[in-house]
Write a protein that holds these residues in place. Structure first.
Motif, PDB file in Angstrom:
ATOM      1  N   GLY A   1       0.769  -1.229   0.000  1.00  0.00           N
ATOM      2  CA  GLY A   1       0.000   0.000   0.000  1.00  0.00           C
ATOM      3  C   GLY A   1       0.802   1.281   0.000  1.00  0.00           C
ATOM      4  N   PHE A   2       2.085   1.197  -0.353  1.00  0.00           N
ATOM      5  CA  PHE A   2       2.902   2.407  -0.430  1.00  0.00           C
ATOM      6  C   PHE A   2       2.720   3.078  -1.800  1.00  0.00           C
ATOM      7  N   ASN A   3       2.918   4.391  -1.809  1.00  0.00           N
ATOM      8  CA  ASN A   3       2.679   5.188  -3.016  1.00  0.00           C
ATOM      9  C   ASN A   3       3.939   5.448  -3.830  1.00  0.00           C
ATOM     10  N   GLY A   4       5.093   4.999  -3.337  1.00  0.00           N
ATOM     11  CA  GLY A   4       6.325   5.239  -4.057  1.00  0.00           C
ATOM     12  C   GLY A   4       7.529   4.800  -3.258  1.00  0.00           C
ATOM     13  N   ILE A   5       8.699   5.182  -3.743  1.00  0.00           N
ATOM     14  CA  ILE A   5       9.948   4.754  -3.123  1.00  0.00           C
ATOM     15  C   ILE A   5      10.851   5.961  -2.854  1.00  0.00           C
ATOM     16  N   GLU A   6      11.680   5.804  -1.831  1.00  0.00           N
ATOM     17  CA  GLU A   6      12.787   6.720  -1.591  1.00  0.00           C
ATOM     18  C   GLU A   6      14.048   5.868  -1.602  1.00  0.00           C
ATOM     19  N   ILE A   7      15.045   6.265  -2.407  1.00  0.00           N
ATOM     20  CA  ILE A   7      16.140   5.343  -2.662  1.00  0.00           C
ATOM     21  C   ILE A   7      17.472   6.052  -2.866  1.00  0.00           C
ATOM     22  N   HIS A   8      18.472   5.567  -2.139  1.00  0.00           N
ATOM     23  CA  HIS A   8      19.859   5.949  -2.406  1.00  0.00           C
ATOM     24  C   HIS A   8      20.353   4.975  -3.477  1.00  0.00           C
ATOM     25  N   ILE A   9      20.400   5.435  -4.705  1.00  0.00           N
ATOM     26  CA  ILE A   9      20.654   4.557  -5.845  1.00  0.00           C
ATOM     27  C   ILE A   9      22.137   4.192  -5.902  1.00  0.00           C
ATOM     28  N   PRO A  10      22.461   2.905  -5.862  1.00  0.00           N
ATOM     29  CA  PRO A  10      23.861   2.511  -6.000  1.00  0.00           C
ATOM     30  C   PRO A  10      24.437   3.032  -7.311  1.00  0.00           C
ATOM     31  N   ASN A  11      25.664   3.507  -7.249  1.00  0.00           N
ATOM     32  CA  ASN A  11      26.307   4.067  -8.437  1.00  0.00           C
ATOM     33  C   ASN A  11      26.847   2.933  -9.309  1.00  0.00           C
ATOM     34  N   ALA A  12      25.901   2.167  -9.847  1.00  0.00           N
ATOM     35  CA  ALA A  12      26.236   1.014 -10.690  1.00  0.00           C
ATOM     36  C   ALA A  12      25.288   1.026 -11.880  1.00  0.00           C
ATOM     37  N   ILE A  13      25.825   1.048 -13.074  1.00  0.00           N
ATOM     38  CA  ILE A  13      25.010   1.276 -14.260  1.00  0.00           C
ATOM     39  C   ILE A  13      23.958   0.189 -14.459  1.00  0.00           C
ATOM     40  N   ASN A  14      24.280  -1.071 -14.155  1.00  0.00           N
ATOM     41  CA  ASN A  14      23.297  -2.140 -14.337  1.00  0.00           C
ATOM     42  C   ASN A  14      22.101  -1.947 -13.418  1.00  0.00           C
ATOM     43  N   PHE A  15      22.374  -1.585 -12.158  1.00  0.00           N
ATOM     44  CA  PHE A  15      21.273  -1.343 -11.221  1.00  0.00           C
ATOM     45  C   PHE A  15      20.461  -0.134 -11.663  1.00  0.00           C
ATOM     46  N   ILE A  29       6.230   0.585 -14.312  1.00  0.00           N
ATOM     47  CA  ILE A  29       5.261   0.790 -13.239  1.00  0.00           C
ATOM     48  C   ILE A  29       4.356   1.974 -13.549  1.00  0.00           C
ATOM     49  N   LYS A  30       4.933   3.044 -14.075  1.00  0.00           N
ATOM     50  CA  LYS A  30       4.155   4.259 -14.317  1.00  0.00           C
ATOM     51  C   LYS A  30       3.142   4.094 -15.444  1.00  0.00           C
ATOM     52  N   LYS A  31       3.248   3.022 -16.218  1.00  0.00           N
ATOM     53  CA  LYS A  31       2.234   2.746 -17.235  1.00  0.00           C
ATOM     54  C   LYS A  31       0.911   2.356 -16.590  1.00  0.00           C
ATOM     55  N   THR A  32       1.004   1.693 -15.417  1.00  0.00           N
ATOM     56  CA  THR A  32      -0.207   1.264 -14.718  1.00  0.00           C
ATOM     57  C   THR A  32      -0.468   2.084 -13.458  1.00  0.00           C
ATOM     58  N   VAL A  33       0.606   2.660 -12.882  1.00  0.00           N
ATOM     59  CA  VAL A  33       0.471   3.509 -11.691  1.00  0.00           C
ATOM     60  C   VAL A  33       1.141   4.846 -12.006  1.00  0.00           C
ATOM     61  N   PRO A  34       0.462   5.717 -12.771  1.00  0.00           N
ATOM     62  CA  PRO A  34       1.113   6.948 -13.250  1.00  0.00           C
ATOM     63  C   PRO A  34       1.542   7.892 -12.144  1.00  0.00           C
ATOM     64  N   ASP A  35       0.918   7.795 -10.972  1.00  0.00           N
ATOM     65  CA  ASP A  35       1.268   8.686  -9.863  1.00  0.00           C
ATOM     66  C   ASP A  35       2.321   8.088  -8.934  1.00  0.00           C
ATOM     67  N   PHE A  36       2.943   6.997  -9.348  1.00  0.00           N
ATOM     68  CA  PHE A  36       3.982   6.377  -8.521  1.00  0.00           C
ATOM     69  C   PHE A  36       5.096   7.394  -8.252  1.00  0.00           C
ATOM     70  N   ILE A  37       5.460   7.552  -6.989  1.00  0.00           N
ATOM     71  CA  ILE A  37       6.400   8.596  -6.570  1.00  0.00           C
ATOM     72  C   ILE A  37       7.812   8.039  -6.494  1.00  0.00           C
ATOM     73  N   VAL A  38       8.763   8.794  -7.028  1.00  0.00           N
ATOM     74  CA  VAL A  38      10.166   8.395  -7.022  1.00  0.00           C
ATOM     75  C   VAL A  38      10.999   9.504  -6.389  1.00  0.00           C
ATOM     76  N   VAL A  39      11.680   9.173  -5.307  1.00  0.00           N
ATOM     77  CA  VAL A  39      12.527  10.140  -4.599  1.00  0.00           C
ATOM     78  C   VAL A  39      13.933   9.548  -4.465  1.00  0.00           C
ATOM     79  N   PRO A  40      14.834   9.904  -5.362  1.00  0.00           N
ATOM     80  CA  PRO A  40      16.226   9.475  -5.197  1.00  0.00           C
ATOM     81  C   PRO A  40      16.932  10.349  -4.164  1.00  0.00           C
ATOM     82  N   GLN A  41      17.960   9.783  -3.561  1.00  0.00           N
ATOM     83  CA  GLN A  41      18.740  10.519  -2.572  1.00  0.00           C
ATOM     84  C   GLN A  41      20.113  10.868  -3.129  1.00  0.00           C
ATOM     85  N   GLN A  42      20.571  12.057  -2.799  1.00  0.00           N
ATOM     86  CA  GLN A  42      21.941  12.470  -3.086  1.00  0.00           C
ATOM     87  C   GLN A  42      22.715  12.357  -1.780  1.00  0.00           C
TER      88      GLN A  42
END
Length: 278
Positions: A29-43, A54-67
């Motif tokens: 039931g979460f609306n999105g993710i918050e993520i410290h993205i590993p600095n790896a091109i494959n990931f 995901i956004k094709k079926t859940v267009p309001d899916f929230i994405v919050v990357p961390q710096q």
């Protein structure tokens, strides 16, 4: 009607595939993710493709990357080069906003101001919102000194994780209500983790011995929600972390509670206890 979007942190789920991670948090039931993205091109490519699908079926899916930068000896100018490079790399994920661990607690006020100015200029130029997290080790490490930056940059938006100020001040901020009141208008995203005077995370927020601390944090979170009642929505990441945030028993190194369960339960607790506005 005011609405809260709940995000789930990738922190602690690094052994999951990105498909399993996102499908699981949607199921919870979460609306999105918050993520410290590993600095790896494959990931990064796998994450990008998954978000696109995901956004094709859940267009309001929230994405919050961390710096977030690692700890190393570097001049403020070199630090800033790395930060701006990472912010540029994160643009491809079309973030709802970026959570930035900005500056360093031992940089001078003027050096941190130059770093903030550059990040704010990046935000304006690229039309990407950047929120600065309240966190130990950053320019926001201390409550009163944070106010000096807010006076210099009244437009700053913060990620509210007040557990860090509890540790830095070795208190539950009982004598800092006026400071918190000034900071709350700047908090646009909440990290819902319960800390105390000696650590940024209790072992289990719903254990009866921690109830007084939980109620203090709930009060702060409610104040933030109340302030943003005209904004219609605000986002919250339940952010209990793995070791070393999660205490372990000695020798066998078993966690004293299950991090993922705590984050799932915290979302339910907040849905039941935070009062929303019509």
């Amino acid at each position: 009607m005011q609405h809260i979007n709940y995000l789930y942190p990738f922190w602690g789920s690094e052994t999951d595939t990105i498909d399993d991670f996102i499908e699981n948090i949607i199921d919870q039931g979460f609306n999105g993710i918050e993520i410290h993205i590993p600095n790896a091109i494959n990931f990064e490519n796998a994450l990008y493709n998954k978000i696109e699908n995901i956004k094709k079926t859940v267009p309001d899916f929230i994405v919050v990357p961390q710096q977030v930068t690692g700890v190393k000896l570097e001049a403020p100018e070199d630090y800033l080069v790395g930060v701006l490079k990472r912010l540029e790399e994160l643009k491809r994920f079309e973030p709802n906003f970026i959570n930035s661990h900005t500056g360093k607690d031992h940089y001078s006020f003027s050096d941190n101001c130059r770093i903030i100015e550059a990040i704010e200029a990046f935000s304006l130029k690229n039309k990407v919102k950047v929120y600065h997290e309240i966190h130990r080790g950053r320019f926001t490490f201390h409550s009163a000194t944070t106010l000096t930056y807010l006076e210099q940059f009244p437009q700053l938006k913060l990620v509210g994780d007040l557990s860090h100020w509890c540790v830095v001040s070795e208190s539950m901020l009982e004598d800092q209500a006026s400071i918190i009141k000034e900071v709350i208008p700047h908090i646009h995203h909440i990290h819902a983790r319960v800390g105390f005077e000696q650590a940024p995370q209790v072992n289990h927020p719903f254990a009866p011995e921690w109830e007084p601390k939980l109620k203090i944090f709930l009060g702060w979170w409610q104040q933030i929600v109340d302030h943003h009642k005209k904004k219609n929505n605000i986002s919250i990441t339940p952010e209990f972390g793995p070791f070393p945030y999660m205490p372990q028993s000695p020798f066998d190194q078993k966690p004293l509670a299950q991090q993922k369960v705590l984050n799932f339960e915290m979302k339910i607790y907040l849905q039941e206890h935070l009062k929303l506005h019509p």
